[in-house]
Write an enzyme that holds these catalytic residues in place. Structure first.
Site, PDB file in Angstrom:
ATOM      1  N   LEU A 167       9.372   7.491  16.543  1.00 17.10           N
ATOM      2  CA  LEU A 167       8.903   7.971  15.564  1.00 17.10           C
ATOM      3  C   LEU A 167       7.579   9.048  15.468  1.00 17.10           C
ATOM      4  CD1 LEU A 167       9.718   5.740  12.284  1.00 17.10           C
ATOM      5  CD2 LEU A 167      11.073   7.448  13.106  1.00 17.10           C
ATOM      6  N   PRO A 200       2.868  15.964  11.528  1.00 15.95           N
ATOM      7  CA  PRO A 200       2.960  17.702  10.554  1.00 15.95           C
ATOM      8  C   PRO A 200       3.676  17.367   9.700  1.00 15.95           C
ATOM      9  CG  PRO A 200       4.512  17.721  11.904  1.00 15.95           C
ATOM     10  CD  PRO A 200       3.719  16.864  12.478  1.00 15.95           C
ATOM     11  N   VAL A 201       2.719  18.581   8.452  1.00 12.96           N
ATOM     12  CA  VAL A 201       3.833  18.233   7.174  1.00 12.96           C
ATOM     13  C   VAL A 201       4.529  19.847   7.071  1.00 12.96           C
ATOM     14  CG1 VAL A 201       1.767  16.877   6.311  1.00 12.96           C
ATOM     15  CG2 VAL A 201       1.699  19.418   6.112  1.00 12.96           C
ATOM     16  N   ASP A 202       5.017  20.295   8.050  1.00 15.71           N
ATOM     17  CA  ASP A 202       5.767  21.303   7.812  1.00 15.71           C
ATOM     18  C   ASP A 202       7.444  21.311   7.131  1.00 15.71           C
ATOM     19  OD1 ASP A 202       6.966  19.758   9.880  1.00 15.71           O
ATOM     20  OD2 ASP A 202       8.368  21.201  10.690  1.00 15.71           O
ATOM     21  N   ARG A 237      -8.184  -0.465   5.543  1.00 17.07           N
ATOM     22  CA  ARG A 237      -7.459   0.503   4.737  1.00 17.07           C
ATOM     23  C   ARG A 237      -6.129   0.221   4.219  1.00 17.07           C
ATOM     24  NH1 ARG A 237      -5.595   4.470   8.605  1.00 17.07           N
ATOM     25  NH2 ARG A 237      -3.811   4.029   6.397  1.00 17.07           N
ATOM     26  N   LYS A 255       0.868  -0.936  -0.034  1.00 14.95           N
ATOM     27  CA  LYS A 255      -0.237   0.382   0.173  1.00 14.95           C
ATOM     28  C   LYS A 255       0.944   1.288   0.200  1.00 14.95           C
ATOM     29  CE  LYS A 255      -1.344   1.526   4.264  1.00 14.95           C
ATOM     30  NZ  LYS A 255      -1.067   2.725   4.283  1.00 14.95           N
ATOM     31  N   ASN A 256       1.728   0.903   0.962  1.00 16.93           N
ATOM     32  CA  ASN A 256       3.214   2.678   1.054  1.00 16.93           C
ATOM     33  C   ASN A 256       3.751   3.176  -0.090  1.00 16.93           C
ATOM     34  OD1 ASN A 256       1.071   3.029   3.751  1.00 16.93           O
ATOM     35  ND2 ASN A 256       3.093   2.915   4.871  1.00 16.93           N
TER      36      ASN A 256
HETATM   37  C1  UD1 Z   1       4.814   6.840   6.090  1.00 15.03           C
HETATM   38  C2  UD1 Z   1       3.775   6.001   6.007  1.00 15.03           C
HETATM   39  C3  UD1 Z   1       3.295   5.146   7.314  1.00 15.03           C
HETATM   40  C4  UD1 Z   1       4.857   5.467   8.197  1.00 15.03           C
HETATM   41  C5  UD1 Z   1       5.811   6.288   8.865  1.00 15.03           C
HETATM   42  C6  UD1 Z   1       7.235   6.052   9.587  1.00 15.03           C
HETATM   43  C7  UD1 Z   1       3.206   5.860   4.365  1.00 15.03           C
HETATM   44  C8  UD1 Z   1       1.586   6.389   2.973  1.00 15.03           C
HETATM   45  N1  UD1 Z   1       3.216   5.557   5.878  1.00 15.03           N
HETATM   46  O1  UD1 Z   1       3.820   8.061   7.198  1.00 15.03           O
HETATM   47  O2  UD1 Z   1       2.466   4.313   7.078  1.00 15.03           O
HETATM   48  O3  UD1 Z   1       4.311   4.977   9.797  1.00 15.03           O
HETATM   49  O4  UD1 Z   1       5.775   6.878   7.219  1.00 15.03           O
HETATM   50  O5  UD1 Z   1       8.092   4.529   9.103  1.00 15.03           O
HETATM   51  O6  UD1 Z   1       3.844   5.842   3.023  1.00 15.03           O
HETATM   52  N2  UD1 Z   1       7.481  14.460  10.488  1.00 15.03           N
HETATM   53  C9  UD1 Z   1       7.290  15.467  11.354  1.00 15.03           C
HETATM   54  N3  UD1 Z   1       7.564  16.887   9.926  1.00 15.03           N
HETATM   55  C10 UD1 Z   1       6.782  16.518   8.534  1.00 15.03           C
HETATM   56  C11 UD1 Z   1       7.454  15.530   8.470  1.00 15.03           C
HETATM   57  C12 UD1 Z   1       7.357  13.892   9.257  1.00 15.03           C
HETATM   58  O7  UD1 Z   1       7.918  16.274  11.703  1.00 15.03           O
HETATM   59  O8  UD1 Z   1       6.627  17.666   8.286  1.00 15.03           O
HETATM   60  C13 UD1 Z   1       7.427  13.672  11.519  1.00 15.03           C
HETATM   61  C14 UD1 Z   1       5.822  13.430  11.356  1.00 15.03           C
HETATM   62  O9  UD1 Z   1       5.876  13.553  12.588  1.00 15.03           O
HETATM   63  C15 UD1 Z   1       6.711  11.977  12.609  1.00 15.03           C
HETATM   64  C16 UD1 Z   1       8.259  11.462  11.772  1.00 15.03           C
HETATM   65  O10 UD1 Z   1       8.651  13.385  11.206  1.00 15.03           O
HETATM   66  O11 UD1 Z   1       7.503  11.386  13.935  1.00 15.03           O
HETATM   67  C17 UD1 Z   1       8.153   9.748   9.960  1.00 15.03           C
HETATM   68  O12 UD1 Z   1       7.250  10.203   9.582  1.00 15.03           O
HETATM   69  P1  UD1 Z   1       7.068  10.699   8.117  1.00 15.03           P
HETATM   70  O13 UD1 Z   1       8.564   9.238   7.450  1.00 15.03           O
HETATM   71  O14 UD1 Z   1       6.931  11.609   7.718  1.00 15.03           O
HETATM   72  O15 UD1 Z   1       5.659   9.809   8.831  1.00 15.03           O
HETATM   73  P2  UD1 Z   1       4.311   9.410   6.659  1.00 15.03           P
HETATM   74  O16 UD1 Z   1       5.614   9.726   5.824  1.00 15.03           O
HETATM   75  O17 UD1 Z   1       3.801  10.171   7.502  1.00 15.03           O
END
Ligand code: UD1
Length: 424
Positions: free
Chosen positions: A329, A122-124, A400, A22-23
């Site tokens: 994480l 977040p998505v910052d 999902r 899926k991912n």
């Molecule tokens: C992806 C996976 C999810 C998995 C995760 C970690 C998909 C669709 N989902 O989620 O299944 O659990 O990787 O392996 O592939 N962060 C920030 N700011 C940002 C982006 C991330 O602070 O802009 C932080 C997050 O809160 C988290 C860490 O970075 O603590 C890692 O998150 P991230 O790798 O971005 O997870 P996803 O891509 O959402």
């Protein structure tokens, strides 16, 4: 509302086939926004998140023809640039449309995903990277409004944190940017690697695939000539089914898996005493005389995946001794602990560390509630070791990401019943 009912004392037998990841499929589908042609995709998992992404791409104007495990999709017909809240709120990964939409059209509106069960997420980092590529970003009424009138510009970006979807968004954005981007501290997950390979096959010059530094020469808004591909096997589904063998301490196999993507997970099974046998794409887990306690720290690939944490916690309830899990994480990924304790487990959480105390070897079947996708599967695992019937509510989380769950368990000789509460 549907729920699952699982009878105790069920041991797996035989083998189960692993679906596509899926991912991996989600960013690959988003990448068709960059495409000038129709492509065929094989080994697509039949799960609701994929249908959600297709619904979103359809709303943007993509044309597709989906069958259970394969499809054709043409992203060239996309003419809308707005990913609306009603769809983004049901799936955070909708954010994966941000990078490609902005790179192709020079503007887009994507709803902010908001919070989720496993933390604020977040998505910052996504936004800051796009700004470094020349985008102007404002947040208005819960939407990310992004503009890059003359297209995105290649840039050197150092990710503050390793982010999977963040890396994928910026890899897609860089592919259509003007000039060269150097991305440093990129996620190395197999799903990120496949995205790079597919973009590279489409003619994008990407150096460093599989490492944490990528150099990407953008096409300057020229759409890509994408080629057909098959989605890689789902390493999290694979690990979850191996946990069925582990928690019941019974020999069973998974097929159509990629063991190289599972090294950290297979090593932990070994540390717990289980035998692991690999033959081509089949992995067999063998029982052990004594299930040993385990210490796990979740981290980015190639470390132990956070998406396997809950399932290993379930297995640890059957170990002889105290296991420790450190979730590095996500700040709130222990929602399943309360449910496992209601089933009789003895798990304490202190900050990011969960201690699974000298576990009872039998759990009690009861009514429990799924809280996120992977947490739901840990409840099924524990139900197999419970001494009475377990019912699991809120199973939409499971649907999902786990394909055809009841049938796959039936392939392993385990009966899981999906039932529906009466409306009154
Ligand atoms: C992806 C996976 C999810 C998995 C995760 C970690 C998909 C669709 N989902 O989620 O299944 O659990 O990787 O392996 O592939 N962060 C920030 N700011 C940002 C982006 C991330 O602070 O802009 C932080 C997050 O809160 C988290 C860490 O970075 O603590 C890692 O998150 P991230 O790798 O971005 O997870 P996803 O891509 O959402």
């Amino acid at each position: 509302m549907q729920y699952l009912e699982i009878e105790p004392d069920q041991k797996p037998k035989g083998a189960v086939r692993i679906s596509g990841a899926k991912n991996a499929a989600l960013p690959l589908l988003a990448s068709t926004i960059l495409s000038k042609n129709s492509i065929d995709i094989k080994n697509l998992p039949d799960v609701t998140d994929i249908n959600t992404m297709l619904k979103l791409l359809g709303m943007l104007g993509a044309k597709y023809d989906k069958h259970t495990h394969h499809m054709s999709i043409d992203g060239s017909t996309i003419d809308s640039t707005k990913a609306t809240y009603d769809i983004v709120k049901t799936m955070r990964a909708s954010i994966l449309t941000l990078g490609p939409l902005l790179a192709r059209f020079g503007h887009c509106e994507v709803s902010l995903p908001g919070g989720c069960a496993i933390g604020s997420r977040p998505v910052d980092i996504h936004l800051s990277a796009l700004e470094q590529m020349g985008a102007e970003i404002t947040i208005q009424d819960g939407y990310i409004l992004a503009t890059a009138t003359d297209g995105l510009k290649g840039a050197t970006i150092i990710f503050d944190k390793i982010t999977v979807t963040g890396s994928e968004n910026i890899i897609m954005a860089s592919s259509l940017a003007y000039g060269t981007s150097t991305l440093i501290n990129v996620a190395k997950e197999p799903e990120v690697v496949q995205l790079c390979e597919v973009l590279s096959d489409a003619g994008v010059d990407i150096q460093g695939i599989g490492t944490d530094t990528l150099t990407i020469v953008g096409t300057g808004q020229t759409l890509l000539d994408m080629k057909d591909f098959a989605v890689i096997p789902d390493r999290i589904e694979a690990g979850t089914y191996l946990c069925v063998g582990a928690i019941t301490n019974t020999r069973m196999s998974i097929t159509h898996a990629n063991s190289t993507h599972l090294e950290a997970v297979l090593r932990k099974f070994g540390e717990m005493g289980f035998g692991i046998e690999i033959e081509d794409d089949t992995i067999t887990i063998h029982p052990t005389k004594l299930i040993l306690p385990v210490h796990i720290t979740t981290t980015e690939y190639p470390g132990f995946p956070t998406d396997m944490q809950a399932q290993f916690m379930a297995v640890a309830t059957q170990s002889d001794g105290t296991s420790v899990i450190d979730e590095r994480l996500f700040e709130n990924r222990y929602m399943h602990v309360a449910e496992l304790n209601r089933m009789g487990a003895n798990i304490k959480v202190n900050g990011s560390v969960a201690t699974i105390e000298n576990a009872p070897h039998s759990l009690t079947g009861t009514k429990v509630m799924a809280t996120d996708l992977r947490a739901s599967s840990c409840l099924i695992l524990c139900a197999l070791m419970a001494n009475s019937t377990t019912t699991i509510d809120r199973i939409y989380h499971l649907d999902r990401g786990y394909e055809n769950l009841e049938q796959k368990f039936r392939d392993l000789n385990i009966e899981i019943k999906r039932k529906r509460y009466d409306k009154n």
